[in-house]
Design an enzyme around this catalytic site. Sequence first.
Site, mmCIF file in Angstrom:
data_model
loop_
_atom_site.group_PDB
_atom_site.id
_atom_site.type_symbol
_atom_site.label_atom_id
_atom_site.label_comp_id
_atom_site.label_asym_id
_atom_site.label_seq_id
_atom_site.Cartn_x
_atom_site.Cartn_y
_atom_site.Cartn_z
ATOM 1 N N ARG A 41 38.040 42.919 37.162
ATOM 2 C CA ARG A 41 37.930 43.448 35.801
ATOM 3 C C ARG A 41 37.031 42.557 34.925
ATOM 4 O O ARG A 41 37.257 42.370 33.738
ATOM 5 C CB ARG A 41 39.308 43.619 35.144
ATOM 6 C CG ARG A 41 40.306 44.451 35.968
ATOM 7 C CD ARG A 41 39.695 45.767 36.454
ATOM 8 N NE ARG A 41 40.686 46.613 37.120
ATOM 9 C CZ ARG A 41 40.655 46.899 38.438
ATOM 10 N NH1 ARG A 41 39.699 46.412 39.231
ATOM 11 N NH2 ARG A 41 41.556 47.715 38.944
ATOM 12 N N ALA A 77 38.269 41.462 31.154
ATOM 13 C CA ALA A 77 39.704 41.142 31.073
ATOM 14 C C ALA A 77 39.976 39.729 30.587
ATOM 15 O O ALA A 77 41.099 39.245 30.684
ATOM 16 C CB ALA A 77 40.348 41.352 32.444
ATOM 17 N N LEU A 81 42.641 34.181 34.859
ATOM 18 C CA LEU A 81 43.947 33.501 34.790
ATOM 19 C C LEU A 81 44.258 32.745 36.073
ATOM 20 O O LEU A 81 45.094 31.847 36.073
ATOM 21 C CB LEU A 81 45.038 34.528 34.472
ATOM 22 C CG LEU A 81 44.878 35.203 33.099
ATOM 23 C CD1 LEU A 81 45.851 36.361 32.943
ATOM 24 C CD2 LEU A 81 45.080 34.199 31.967
ATOM 25 N N GLU A 127 36.310 37.508 22.787
ATOM 26 C CA GLU A 127 35.549 36.348 22.293
ATOM 27 C C GLU A 127 34.064 36.492 22.639
ATOM 28 O O GLU A 127 33.183 36.184 21.830
ATOM 29 C CB GLU A 127 36.112 35.056 22.892
ATOM 30 C CG GLU A 127 37.543 34.789 22.461
ATOM 31 C CD GLU A 127 38.072 33.456 22.976
ATOM 32 O OE1 GLU A 127 38.229 33.318 24.202
ATOM 33 O OE2 GLU A 127 38.316 32.568 22.161
ATOM 34 N N GLU A 147 46.710 36.154 24.458
ATOM 35 C CA GLU A 147 46.876 34.715 24.707
ATOM 36 C C GLU A 147 48.321 34.262 24.505
ATOM 37 O O GLU A 147 48.851 33.468 25.284
ATOM 38 C CB GLU A 147 45.948 33.910 23.793
ATOM 39 C CG GLU A 147 44.506 33.797 24.269
ATOM 40 C CD GLU A 147 43.646 35.028 24.004
ATOM 41 O OE1 GLU A 147 44.175 36.059 23.542
ATOM 42 O OE2 GLU A 147 42.433 34.954 24.253
HETATM 43 C C1 1HE Z 1 42.452 39.275 36.771
HETATM 44 C C2 1HE Z 1 42.413 39.312 35.364
HETATM 45 C C3 1HE Z 1 42.301 38.073 34.688
HETATM 46 C C4 1HE Z 1 42.584 41.320 36.062
HETATM 47 N N1 1HE Z 1 42.241 36.940 35.427
HETATM 48 N N2 1HE Z 1 42.385 38.135 37.441
HETATM 49 N N3 1HE Z 1 43.562 38.187 30.059
HETATM 50 C C5 1HE Z 1 44.628 38.979 30.190
HETATM 51 O O1 1HE Z 1 45.756 38.600 29.946
HETATM 52 C C6 1HE Z 1 44.359 40.351 30.751
HETATM 53 C C7 1HE Z 1 44.939 40.458 32.155
HETATM 54 N N4 1HE Z 1 44.542 41.709 32.812
HETATM 55 C C8 1HE Z 1 45.129 42.903 32.521
HETATM 56 O O2 1HE Z 1 45.942 43.033 31.626
HETATM 57 C C9 1HE Z 1 44.699 44.062 33.365
HETATM 58 O O3 1HE Z 1 44.125 43.570 34.576
HETATM 59 C C10 1HE Z 1 43.668 45.004 32.676
HETATM 60 C C11 1HE Z 1 44.381 45.774 31.542
HETATM 61 C C12 1HE Z 1 42.485 44.238 32.105
HETATM 62 C C13 1HE Z 1 43.107 46.009 33.713
HETATM 63 O O4 1HE Z 1 44.191 46.663 34.375
HETATM 64 P P1 1HE Z 1 43.877 47.402 35.764
HETATM 65 O O5 1HE Z 1 45.160 48.138 36.116
HETATM 66 O O6 1HE Z 1 42.634 48.185 35.667
HETATM 67 O O7 1HE Z 1 43.578 46.239 36.836
HETATM 68 P P2 1HE Z 1 44.608 45.254 37.586
HETATM 69 O O8 1HE Z 1 45.216 45.972 38.752
HETATM 70 O O9 1HE Z 1 45.574 44.636 36.644
HETATM 71 O O10 1HE Z 1 43.646 44.103 38.092
HETATM 72 C C14 1HE Z 1 42.730 44.282 39.166
HETATM 73 C C15 1HE Z 1 42.467 42.932 39.765
HETATM 74 O O11 1HE Z 1 41.870 42.097 38.778
HETATM 75 C C16 1HE Z 1 43.756 42.216 40.159
HETATM 76 O O12 1HE Z 1 43.464 41.370 41.258
HETATM 77 P P3 1HE Z 1 43.785 41.829 42.786
HETATM 78 O O13 1HE Z 1 43.269 40.713 43.616
HETATM 79 O O14 1HE Z 1 45.275 41.997 42.813
HETATM 80 O O15 1HE Z 1 43.063 43.145 42.994
HETATM 81 C C17 1HE Z 1 44.057 41.358 38.944
HETATM 82 O O16 1HE Z 1 44.845 40.232 39.254
HETATM 83 C C18 1HE Z 1 42.655 40.940 38.558
HETATM 84 N N5 1HE Z 1 42.569 40.542 37.164
HETATM 85 N N6 1HE Z 1 42.509 40.584 34.949
HETATM 86 C C19 1HE Z 1 42.286 36.996 36.762
HETATM 87 N N7 1HE Z 1 42.226 37.990 33.358
HETATM 88 C C20 1HE Z 1 38.798 30.707 26.740
HETATM 89 S S1 1HE Z 1 40.405 31.141 26.421
HETATM 90 C C21 1HE Z 1 40.549 32.853 26.676
HETATM 91 C C22 1HE Z 1 41.990 33.180 26.913
HETATM 92 C C23 1HE Z 1 42.176 34.563 27.462
HETATM 93 O O17 1HE Z 1 41.255 35.267 27.758
HETATM 94 S S2 1HE Z 1 43.803 35.051 27.628
HETATM 95 C C24 1HE Z 1 43.688 36.695 28.167
HETATM 96 C C25 1HE Z 1 43.601 36.812 29.673
#
Ligand code: 1HE
Length: 273
Positions: A41, A77, A81, A127, A147
């Site tokens: 994502r 996304a 993380l 951001e 966050e």
């Molecule tokens: C990820 C990430 C990620 C997806 N880091 N791997 N960001 C968040 O808290 C957002 C976290 N992500 C989500 O809430 C959802 O993934 C989404 C709403 C964005 C998309 O949902 P969806 O159903 O389309 O995808 P998914 O099934 O959740 O994710 C697909 C894959 O992407 C899956 O990995 P897989 O190996 O199991 O296929 C997820 O783990 C991966 N994935 N988002 C790592 N963020 C400088 S400070 C900034 C601080 C922040 O940004 S905090 C907010 C972080």
Amino acid sequence: MSDAASPSFIPVTGLLATLDQLRIEQSGGILHLRLNRAAKRNAISDLLVKQLHTAFLNLPETARVVVLSGEGDHFCAGLDLGEVGKSDAEHGMWHSRMWHAAFDAVQFGRVPVIAVLHGAVVGGGLELAASAHIRIVEPSTYFGLPEGTRGLFLGGGGSVRVPRLIGVARVTDMMLTGRVYEADEAHAIGLAQYKVGAGEGLAKAMALAGRISGNAPMSNFAILHALPRIADQSMEEGLLTESLMAAISQSTDEARGRLQAFLAGRAAKVVRQ
Ligand code: 1HE
């Protein structure tokens, strides 16, 4: 998002072509840069943020506008993380500073940046979007700052840039309660300047890029580099900066030529769009 709007784009060569977390194409003065990690994502890993920094520091001389978008169903996304757990405080500080350097290169680079947003624009994704100069939302777009729920804080400049768009109170609410803004409301409160139909974001960006490219380069420089600094200055300092920028802009040959063209009836009038 449809690609129909950009049939003549061709992949870049050289250094930018080696950045495998991005997909970069160019057509004339428009450089289209896509986040290219759809399977995750477009989550921002260390590698991705470094490649973004490299790309914006090394834009081709011929580029006059960048269009920034995301592959797959989501713009971004946020922070990867999977990479956070390794952090101690010192590493966290330098990690955040690395993001600042990269996103500063987006906001304070040589050319205007138009972000075409769809799906999730969350955390670090917001951001990044806030570092662009123009934001376009499609109906699928939603904005969040999760966050708080992850035990984190903003680290990519979001606490500085996002309140300047929508105010501290709204950002506080987003972070404390997990409030998500859908496209319509996000557009209404100022998270994006343009709202378009599904799949129309790129075409809108290309049309805007064409207009931006037609501006005098010194005016675009002043808009990118002086305007946000003036907003951060006291009134007296801001007015002086404005005078300096106005004097420099209007004394260029480019400005003289454009003013003469208007007075001779050879330049476009202001038109309603
Ligand atoms: C990820 C990430 C990620 C997806 N880091 N791997 N960001 C968040 O808290 C957002 C976290 N992500 C989500 O809430 C959802 O993934 C989404 C709403 C964005 C998309 O949902 P969806 O159903 O389309 O995808 P998914 O099934 O959740 O994710 C697909 C894959 O992407 C899956 O990995 P897989 O190996 O199991 O296929 C997820 O783990 C991966 N994935 N988002 C790592 N963020 C400088 S400070 C900034 C601080 C922040 O940004 S905090 C907010 C972080």
